[in-house]
Design a protein around this motif. Structure first.
Motif, PDB file in Angstrom:
ATOM      1  N   THR A 117       0.846  -1.193   0.000  1.00  0.00           N
ATOM      2  CA  THR A 117       0.000   0.000   0.000  1.00  0.00           C
ATOM      3  C   THR A 117       0.878   1.238   0.000  1.00  0.00           C
ATOM      4  O   THR A 117       1.768   1.365   0.837  1.00  0.00           O
ATOM      5  CB  THR A 117      -0.939   0.012   1.227  1.00  0.00           C
ATOM      6  OG1 THR A 117      -1.708  -1.179   1.217  1.00  0.00           O
ATOM      7  CG2 THR A 117      -1.878   1.202   1.176  1.00  0.00           C
ATOM      8  N   LEU A 118       0.639   2.126  -0.962  1.00  0.00           N
ATOM      9  CA  LEU A 118       1.393   3.380  -1.048  1.00  0.00           C
ATOM     10  C   LEU A 118       0.430   4.527  -0.774  1.00  0.00           C
ATOM     11  O   LEU A 118      -0.691   4.537  -1.286  1.00  0.00           O
ATOM     12  CB  LEU A 118       1.988   3.540  -2.446  1.00  0.00           C
ATOM     13  CG  LEU A 118       2.907   2.410  -2.912  1.00  0.00           C
ATOM     14  CD1 LEU A 118       3.255   2.581  -4.378  1.00  0.00           C
ATOM     15  CD2 LEU A 118       4.169   2.363  -2.067  1.00  0.00           C
ATOM     16  N   THR A 119       0.867   5.465   0.030  1.00  0.00           N
ATOM     17  CA  THR A 119      -0.072   6.524   0.393  1.00  0.00           C
ATOM     18  C   THR A 119       0.630   7.874   0.526  1.00  0.00           C
ATOM     19  O   THR A 119       1.853   7.953   0.489  1.00  0.00           O
ATOM     20  CB  THR A 119      -0.815   6.139   1.693  1.00  0.00           C
ATOM     21  OG1 THR A 119      -1.835   7.098   1.933  1.00  0.00           O
ATOM     22  CG2 THR A 119       0.116   6.076   2.879  1.00  0.00           C
ATOM     23  N   VAL A 120      -0.155   8.920   0.623  1.00  0.00           N
ATOM     24  CA  VAL A 120       0.370  10.269   0.857  1.00  0.00           C
ATOM     25  C   VAL A 120      -0.352  10.845   2.075  1.00  0.00           C
ATOM     26  O   VAL A 120      -1.341  10.273   2.531  1.00  0.00           O
ATOM     27  CB  VAL A 120       0.143  11.184  -0.371  1.00  0.00           C
ATOM     28  CG1 VAL A 120       0.980  10.734  -1.561  1.00  0.00           C
ATOM     29  CG2 VAL A 120      -1.325  11.240  -0.768  1.00  0.00           C
ATOM     30  N   LYS A 121       0.147  11.972   2.572  1.00  0.00           N
ATOM     31  CA  LYS A 121      -0.501  12.590   3.735  1.00  0.00           C
ATOM     32  C   LYS A 121      -1.927  13.016   3.389  1.00  0.00           C
ATOM     33  O   LYS A 121      -2.204  13.397   2.244  1.00  0.00           O
ATOM     34  CB  LYS A 121       0.281  13.834   4.158  1.00  0.00           C
ATOM     35  CG  LYS A 121       1.431  13.521   5.079  1.00  0.00           C
ATOM     36  CD  LYS A 121       2.065  14.806   5.572  1.00  0.00           C
ATOM     37  CE  LYS A 121       3.285  14.487   6.405  1.00  0.00           C
ATOM     38  NZ  LYS A 121       4.075  15.679   6.719  1.00  0.00           N
ATOM     39  N   ASN A 122      -2.807  12.968   4.383  1.00  0.00           N
ATOM     40  CA  ASN A 122      -4.184  13.433   4.178  1.00  0.00           C
ATOM     41  C   ASN A 122      -4.202  14.925   3.853  1.00  0.00           C
ATOM     42  O   ASN A 122      -3.289  15.662   4.225  1.00  0.00           O
ATOM     43  CB  ASN A 122      -5.018  13.226   5.445  1.00  0.00           C
ATOM     44  CG  ASN A 122      -5.297  11.761   5.695  1.00  0.00           C
ATOM     45  OD1 ASN A 122      -4.650  10.897   5.129  1.00  0.00           O
ATOM     46  ND2 ASN A 122      -6.267  11.497   6.542  1.00  0.00           N
ATOM     47  N   SER A 166      -4.594  -0.533  -7.917  1.00  0.00           N
ATOM     48  CA  SER A 166      -5.731   0.367  -8.130  1.00  0.00           C
ATOM     49  C   SER A 166      -5.722   1.432  -7.049  1.00  0.00           C
ATOM     50  O   SER A 166      -5.109   1.251  -5.993  1.00  0.00           O
ATOM     51  CB  SER A 166      -7.047  -0.411  -8.149  1.00  0.00           C
ATOM     52  OG  SER A 166      -7.385  -0.792  -6.853  1.00  0.00           O
ATOM     53  N   TYR A 167      -6.389   2.538  -7.353  1.00  0.00           N
ATOM     54  CA  TYR A 167      -6.457   3.635  -6.392  1.00  0.00           C
ATOM     55  C   TYR A 167      -7.700   3.502  -5.527  1.00  0.00           C
ATOM     56  O   TYR A 167      -8.736   3.015  -5.991  1.00  0.00           O
ATOM     57  CB  TYR A 167      -6.510   4.983  -7.119  1.00  0.00           C
ATOM     58  CG  TYR A 167      -5.246   5.318  -7.860  1.00  0.00           C
ATOM     59  CD1 TYR A 167      -4.082   5.629  -7.156  1.00  0.00           C
ATOM     60  CD2 TYR A 167      -5.202   5.326  -9.240  1.00  0.00           C
ATOM     61  CE1 TYR A 167      -2.910   5.938  -7.824  1.00  0.00           C
ATOM     62  CE2 TYR A 167      -4.040   5.636  -9.920  1.00  0.00           C
ATOM     63  CZ  TYR A 167      -2.892   5.945  -9.213  1.00  0.00           C
ATOM     64  OH  TYR A 167      -1.740   6.244  -9.876  1.00  0.00           O
ATOM     65  N   GLU A 168      -7.579   3.933  -4.293  1.00  0.00           N
ATOM     66  CA  GLU A 168      -8.729   3.968  -3.400  1.00  0.00           C
ATOM     67  C   GLU A 168      -8.744   5.328  -2.715  1.00  0.00           C
ATOM     68  O   GLU A 168      -7.699   5.822  -2.296  1.00  0.00           O
ATOM     69  CB  GLU A 168      -8.607   2.848  -2.368  1.00  0.00           C
ATOM     70  CG  GLU A 168      -9.874   2.666  -1.560  1.00  0.00           C
ATOM     71  CD  GLU A 168      -9.803   1.419  -0.668  1.00  0.00           C
ATOM     72  OE1 GLU A 168      -9.421   0.337  -1.179  1.00  0.00           O
ATOM     73  OE2 GLU A 168     -10.104   1.538   0.505  1.00  0.00           O
ATOM     74  N   LEU A 169      -9.919   5.954  -2.666  1.00  0.00           N
ATOM     75  CA  LEU A 169     -10.030   7.284  -2.065  1.00  0.00           C
ATOM     76  C   LEU A 169     -10.959   7.200  -0.865  1.00  0.00           C
ATOM     77  O   LEU A 169     -12.118   6.836  -1.015  1.00  0.00           O
ATOM     78  CB  LEU A 169     -10.612   8.276  -3.085  1.00  0.00           C
ATOM     79  CG  LEU A 169     -10.073   8.183  -4.516  1.00  0.00           C
ATOM     80  CD1 LEU A 169     -10.883   9.066  -5.444  1.00  0.00           C
ATOM     81  CD2 LEU A 169      -8.613   8.572  -4.564  1.00  0.00           C
ATOM     82  N   THR A 170     -10.442   7.513   0.300  1.00  0.00           N
ATOM     83  CA  THR A 170     -11.301   7.501   1.483  1.00  0.00           C
ATOM     84  C   THR A 170     -11.247   8.871   2.147  1.00  0.00           C
ATOM     85  O   THR A 170     -10.356   9.682   1.860  1.00  0.00           O
ATOM     86  CB  THR A 170     -10.874   6.414   2.496  1.00  0.00           C
ATOM     87  OG1 THR A 170      -9.498   6.627   2.834  1.00  0.00           O
ATOM     88  CG2 THR A 170     -11.031   5.021   1.914  1.00  0.00           C
ATOM     89  N   HIS A 179      -5.051   6.561  -1.681  1.00  0.00           N
ATOM     90  CA  HIS A 179      -3.930   5.629  -1.576  1.00  0.00           C
ATOM     91  C   HIS A 179      -3.981   4.615  -2.714  1.00  0.00           C
ATOM     92  O   HIS A 179      -4.946   4.574  -3.465  1.00  0.00           O
ATOM     93  CB  HIS A 179      -3.891   4.955  -0.203  1.00  0.00           C
ATOM     94  CG  HIS A 179      -5.189   4.359   0.234  1.00  0.00           C
ATOM     95  ND1 HIS A 179      -6.251   5.123   0.678  1.00  0.00           N
ATOM     96  CD2 HIS A 179      -5.604   3.087   0.280  1.00  0.00           C
ATOM     97  CE1 HIS A 179      -7.253   4.331   0.982  1.00  0.00           C
ATOM     98  NE2 HIS A 179      -6.903   3.091   0.752  1.00  0.00           N
ATOM     99  N   CYS A 180      -2.931   3.857  -2.798  1.00  0.00           N
ATOM    100  CA  CYS A 180      -2.786   2.953  -3.929  1.00  0.00           C
ATOM    101  C   CYS A 180      -2.515   1.549  -3.384  1.00  0.00           C
ATOM    102  O   CYS A 180      -1.575   1.353  -2.623  1.00  0.00           O
ATOM    103  CB  CYS A 180      -1.603   3.450  -4.759  1.00  0.00           C
ATOM    104  SG  CYS A 180      -1.144   2.354  -6.077  1.00  0.00           S
ATOM    105  N   HIS A 181      -3.391   0.606  -3.734  1.00  0.00           N
ATOM    106  CA  HIS A 181      -3.191  -0.785  -3.320  1.00  0.00           C
ATOM    107  C   HIS A 181      -2.557  -1.554  -4.467  1.00  0.00           C
ATOM    108  O   HIS A 181      -3.052  -1.495  -5.593  1.00  0.00           O
ATOM    109  CB  HIS A 181      -4.521  -1.450  -2.976  1.00  0.00           C
ATOM    110  CG  HIS A 181      -5.121  -0.983  -1.691  1.00  0.00           C
ATOM    111  ND1 HIS A 181      -4.475  -1.115  -0.487  1.00  0.00           N
ATOM    112  CD2 HIS A 181      -6.296  -0.376  -1.419  1.00  0.00           C
ATOM    113  CE1 HIS A 181      -5.234  -0.615   0.473  1.00  0.00           C
ATOM    114  NE2 HIS A 181      -6.345  -0.146  -0.073  1.00  0.00           N
ATOM    115  N   MET A 182      -1.467  -2.240  -4.153  1.00  0.00           N
ATOM    116  CA  MET A 182      -0.809  -3.047  -5.186  1.00  0.00           C
ATOM    117  C   MET A 182      -0.700  -4.491  -4.712  1.00  0.00           C
ATOM    118  O   MET A 182      -0.581  -4.747  -3.519  1.00  0.00           O
ATOM    119  CB  MET A 182       0.626  -2.567  -5.423  1.00  0.00           C
ATOM    120  CG  MET A 182       0.755  -1.264  -6.144  1.00  0.00           C
ATOM    121  SD  MET A 182       2.494  -0.975  -6.559  1.00  0.00           S
ATOM    122  CE  MET A 182       2.323   0.598  -7.409  1.00  0.00           C
TER     123      MET A 182
END
Ligand SMILES: [Zn+2]
Length: 213
Positions: A117-122, A166-170, A179-182
């Protein structure tokens, strides 16, 4: 055939789909106009589509082969807004990717699938946060391609033999969280090496060492 489990999954998705429909119905005209990510979205059309999507499902049972198949149904295909269509899309993707996965593993039996999982700050602005994530992922994938095909540079993702994402937006109280789930194919002997300070804090060193495919 696990038929009741399948109907249960559709039923739960239909319930969530109706929650989204009620949410959309409750939006004011101003809120709809401000919906930046889908500025071209036709809300009237979406509402009627969500309303009728998956209202009836006709299954056929094939006694001789012991299978139950969905024979008749009407789906809206708005997978981003409709839970029912999202799980159908997911199931189709799993079917599509499974063949590829089996091919890759047949070629190299030491590879295992890992969740990454790759993510950035909220942040408050979804378009700004999503652009940042998307540009960063593109850069990372380009670096991997440069490394794999031309031997240029160095990237941890170069250790993977392929994958899907795929991207997921919460959204939570602290803002948007794209964030991005791989799922990446890795050799367990050569896993991706994360700097320790970037790892999720809930894992201590010992727990992290037990990370498994
Ligand atoms: Zn639908």
């Amino acid at each position: 055939c696990n038929f009741s489990g399948r109907v249960q999954r559709y039923s739960e998705a239909k319930t969530r789909q109706l929650q989204i429909l009620n949410h959309v119905r409750g939006l004011s005209q101003g809120e709809k106009a401000n919906f930046q990510l889908h500025s071209l979205l036709d809300f009237e059309k979406l509402q009627s589509q969500l309303c009728s999507c998956g209202n009836y499902l006709v299954f056929h049972q094939y006694h001789t082969v012991g299978q139950v198949r969905l024979a008749k149904a009407s789906f809206c295909k708005n997978h981003l807004m409709c839970q029912l269509c999202a799980i159908r899309r997911g199931a189709k993707q799993v079917q599509g990717y499974l063949g590829k996965y089996e091919q890759v593993v047949a070629k190299n039996s030491s590879l295992r699938p890992y969740m990454l999982t790759l993510t950035v700050k909220n942040g408050d602005s979804l378009p700004e946060r999503f652009d940042h994530l998307q540009n960063s992922v593109r850069k990372l994938l380009q670096r991997r391609r440069d490394f794999v095909s031309k031997g240029l540079g160095k990237t941890q993702l170069g250790k993977s033999d392929g994958g899907v994402f795929s991207y997921e937006l919460t959204k939570s109280k602290s803002g948007w969280h794209p964030h991005c789930h791989m799922v990446v194919m890795l050799d367990p002997e050569n896993p991706i090496d994360f700097p320790f300070d970037t790892r999720p804090q809930k894992y201590d060193k010992e727990a992290w060492s037990k990370l498994s495919p």
